[in-house]
Structures are given as C-alpha cells and as structure tokens.
Design an enzyme around this catalytic site. Structure first.
Site, PDB file in Angstrom:
ATOM      1  N   TRP A 100      -0.404   9.191  16.952  1.00 47.61           N
ATOM      2  CA  TRP A 100      -1.741   8.277  17.601  1.00 47.61           C
ATOM      3  C   TRP A 100      -1.495   7.910  18.935  1.00 47.61           C
ATOM      4  CZ3 TRP A 100      -5.465  11.538  15.543  1.00 47.61           C
ATOM      5  CH2 TRP A 100      -5.034  11.793  13.946  1.00 47.61           C
ATOM      6  N   ASP A 167      -5.520  -0.381  18.218  1.00 48.20           N
ATOM      7  CA  ASP A 167      -5.820   1.349  16.943  1.00 48.20           C
ATOM      8  C   ASP A 167      -6.000   0.366  15.754  1.00 48.20           C
ATOM      9  OD1 ASP A 167      -6.493   3.234  15.337  1.00 48.20           O
ATOM     10  OD2 ASP A 167      -5.424   4.253  16.914  1.00 48.20           O
ATOM     11  N   LYS A 191     -10.920   5.497   7.104  1.00 42.00           N
ATOM     12  CA  LYS A 191      -9.741   5.578   6.465  1.00 42.00           C
ATOM     13  C   LYS A 191     -10.458   4.075   5.736  1.00 42.00           C
ATOM     14  CE  LYS A 191      -7.381   8.490   8.850  1.00 42.00           C
ATOM     15  NZ  LYS A 191      -6.880   8.184  10.475  1.00 42.00           N
TER      16      LYS A 191
HETATM   17  C1  LIG Z   1      -7.254   8.474  11.735  1.00 39.06           C
HETATM   18  C2  LIG Z   1      -6.387   8.068  12.799  1.00 39.06           C
HETATM   19  C3  LIG Z   1      -7.454   8.529  13.941  1.00 39.06           C
HETATM   20  C4  LIG Z   1      -7.763   9.569  14.425  1.00 39.06           C
HETATM   21  O1  LIG Z   1      -9.330   9.584  13.887  1.00 39.06           O
HETATM   22  P1  LIG Z   1     -10.617   9.977  14.022  1.00 39.06           P
HETATM   23  O2  LIG Z   1     -12.525   9.453  13.939  1.00 39.06           O
HETATM   24  O3  LIG Z   1     -10.277  11.623  14.106  1.00 39.06           O
HETATM   25  O4  LIG Z   1     -10.530  10.594  15.721  1.00 39.06           O
HETATM   26  C5  LIG Z   1      -6.598   7.701  15.677  1.00 39.06           C
HETATM   27  N1  LIG Z   1      -5.679   6.393  15.121  1.00 39.06           N
HETATM   28  C6  LIG Z   1      -5.382   6.274  13.455  1.00 39.06           C
HETATM   29  C7  LIG Z   1      -4.628   5.560  13.631  1.00 39.06           C
HETATM   30  C8  LIG Z   1      -5.869   6.817  12.890  1.00 39.06           C
HETATM   31  O5  LIG Z   1      -5.147   6.484  11.217  1.00 39.06           O
END
Ligand SMILES: *Cc1c(COP(=O)(O)O)cnc(C)c1O
Length: 355
Positions: A100, A167, A191
């Site tokens: 990511w 993030d 998540k």
């Molecule tokens: C799942 C995830 C993403 C991507 O998320 P999307 O909503 O599918 O764009 C980005 N960063 C992290 C840490 C993730 O776990």
C-alpha cells in the site's frame, strides 16, 4: 456461527447489520428507506453530523481538525493527498513498508518529488524500518500505520518536524494513539469502520491551500470542508453504516476498550503461533500487527490440509495474501475473541493429528 477473519471487506458488528437492514426497509418509521431520501434532508444531515461528531469524539481530535467522508477507496487518497499537498518542485517523504505504501509512492510521483526515506523491502517487509531521517524541507511524511498484506504495524508513531500523513485503512479506531500527531489521516472504511465505498479523512486545515496547481473542485479538500462533507451526494449508505459502527464502538467503551480486546485477541493467536511447532509468524515480534496476523507452516505441504481443516470449523478468510503465502487472520474490532479461540483450538488439534 461463521468465524470471519476476512482482510477486507471484513467483519462488522451483527447489530450494525441488523440496524442497517431495518433502515433499508423503513428508516425510523418514515415509510421510506434510508436509500431513497435526499442527502440534504434534515434526516440525512443528522446522520452525517453524528458520524463526523463520533469520529472527533472517539479519536479525541483537536478542535481544529476537520472530518470528511469522501468517495472512493483509500487508493483515491494515494493521489488526492499529493494533489492537495505537494507542488511539482517540492519533495514528499514516504516510508515503504509494503504494497500500500508503494502504491501511494507511485501516485505521489505524478505530482512532485518523492524521497523514500526507509524501506522494509530487503526483508520482504517483515520489519518496520527504525533508523531513518526525514528531511526538514519535505512537505509531509507519509506512513502506512498498519500493513494489511504483510501483517506489520508501526507500534510507535514516528516523530517528525514535518506534517505527518497516515494511511490508517486497516487499524483505524483499533488502538489508542495520538491522532492529533497526524496532520492528515485517511482510511478506506471497509476494514474496520464500515462498508466499502467511503473514505474517512481527518485533516488539519492549516496544511491546505499551499500548492500552486489548479485542483479540480471535487478533489480539493477545502471545498469539502466548506460544504460540511456534502459538496455533492455523499455515499449515503456507507456513511450511515459507518455511523452505526462508530455508535457501537462508543457503546462498548470506545477506542480504549476495544484496544484491550484487540490486544487480548492478538496475544492469544501469536502465543499459539509461537508455541505450536507447526507454525511460524512472518513478521519480527516487535513489529507484529494486532489487526492482521500473518503466519506460515514450517511444512508448506500441510497448508492446504490445514486450510480444509479450518473450513470444517466454519473459519473463513484466513488464506494468506499471495505475496506472503501461508495464512492471514484479520482480527478487526468486531471479531469476538471466541472466534480467535476457535482458530487457536483448530491449530492445536491439527498439531495433535500430525504428532
Ligand atoms: C485496503 C487498503 C488500501 C486500499 O483500499 P481501497 O479502499 O481498496 O482503495 C489502502 N491502504 C491500506 C493500508 C489498505 O489496507
């Protein structure tokens, strides 16, 4: 009962699903679905207001922080962050701690210069880098607080003199940290917070408005702040379900209480991984994630058979990401410790069968 260890979209509280289902059919006895009312009605405005207020309260945010619910997944923020914060001659610092972070780096390069100040690449991302320096003239420093795929997590948030961007897609609201140490936080909801289709963004408005480029209206955070996160039609259902999940989190005691539960779940599973002769954790102990627990079998030829064994016990979602192999058990807020107990029991039983 199914034990849902999916990495994302992932488990949410059962009562949230119940309330969401009722709201789809008949919201607050209005005879209307939450999905068929205008977003500018007082009914939906109350949902948005409560969702934003709950974020501020649960994260104990400073009064100056702005809370937005934006369209798109976290991947949208990979580009929207640098578009709003980084001019083309300027440099942003990024930590490369896995898939990511790398995707965020790739997008940032479209807008300015990127200095990757540390990487866990040589160890196949089994560590969080420790010794590195962030240049004082960087516009911001970006980290991925929890690495969903590799199962590593920043246990200590780095101190920097430049704005910190996080993030937090896979560990938002899971542990007590100083959320105000960040000038910008983003997280895809699916998540730990709600359904797919919405991003949470927390921003210190003081860092905005400094780039020279023209920013498309819908991409400019300042417009969303001005319009109270209602610049255009928000993802109403996703925001609604986030609001329900945050209410649930508050009702069980907030982030402090859920952190205790998360610590207990992670300790239980890691302790089995460390004591069971069949399994090995993939990440060094001090950097292990409490949300995504990655482990392999010392004899990889047993992995299919273990997976089938767990399926019979209604354990789902533990197959590891293809980049890591083995297994990944995601222990998000809504997962009860009883599900972890079932998984640990399955590991013990499977080991006994091999003996
Ligand atoms: C799942 C995830 C993403 C991507 O998320 P999307 O909503 O599918 O764009 C980005 N960063 C992290 C840490 C993730 O776990």
């Amino acid at each position: 009962m199914v034990h849902n260890f999916n990495a994302g979209p992932s488990i949410l509280p059962k009562e949230v699903f119940q309330q969401a289902a009722e709201a789809v059919l008949n919201y607050q006895n209005s005879g209307l679905s939450i999905l068929e009312i205008g977003h500018r009605t007082s009914t939906f405005q109350a949902v948005m207001d409560e969702a934003r207020a709950l974020v501020k309260e649960l994260m104990q945010l400073n009064a100056d922080r702005e809370v937005l619910f934006l369209h798109g997944g976290a991947s949208t923020q990979f580009m929207q962050v640098p578009m709003n914060l980084l001019d083309d001659k300027e440099t942003a610092a990024y930590a490369d701690t896995g898939v990511w972070g790398l995707k965020a780096i790739k997008e940032a390069k479209l807008f300015g210069k990127v200095e990757v100040v540390c990487t866990g690449k040589e160890s196949n991302y089994t560590i969080i880098p420790k010794d590195f320096a962030v240049p004082n003239d960087a516009k911001y420093f970006h980290i991925t607080t929890n690495n969903t795929i590799y199962g590593s997590q920043w246990q200590k948030i780095p101190k920097t003199s430049v704005p910190l961007v996080g993030d937090m897609s896979s560990d938002i609201f899971s542990r007590v940290i100083d959320f105000n140490a960040f000038d910008l936080i983003y997280a895809g909801a699916q998540k730990n917070m709600g359904p797919a289709g919405v991003n949470l963004l927390v921003v210190n408005p003081a860092i905005l408005g400094k780039v020279k480029r023209a920013i498309p209206s819908i991409m400019d955070y300042r417009n969303h702040i001005k319009e109270g996160s209602m610049m255009n039609t928000p993802p109403v259902f996703a925001v609604f379900v986030c609001m329900l999940t945050l209410r649930w989190l508050k009702s069980i005691g907030g982030v402090t209480a859920v952190e205790k539960l998360n610590d207990a779940k992670a300790a239980l599973l890691y302790s089995e991984i460390d004591s069971n002769p069949l399994f090995t954790g993939t990440v060094v102990k001090e950097d292990r994630s409490k949300m995504n627990v990655c482990f392999v079998m010392n004899n990889p030829s047993l992995e299919d058979s273990f997976l089938n064994f767990t399926k019979q016990k209604n354990i789902v979602g533990i197959k590891g990401h293809r980049l890591v192999g083995g297994f990944r058990a995601s222990l998000y807020n809504a997962l009860p410790i009883s599900s972890v107990e079932v998984l640990v029991q399955a590991m013990k039983e499977f080991a006994a069968l091999q003996a």
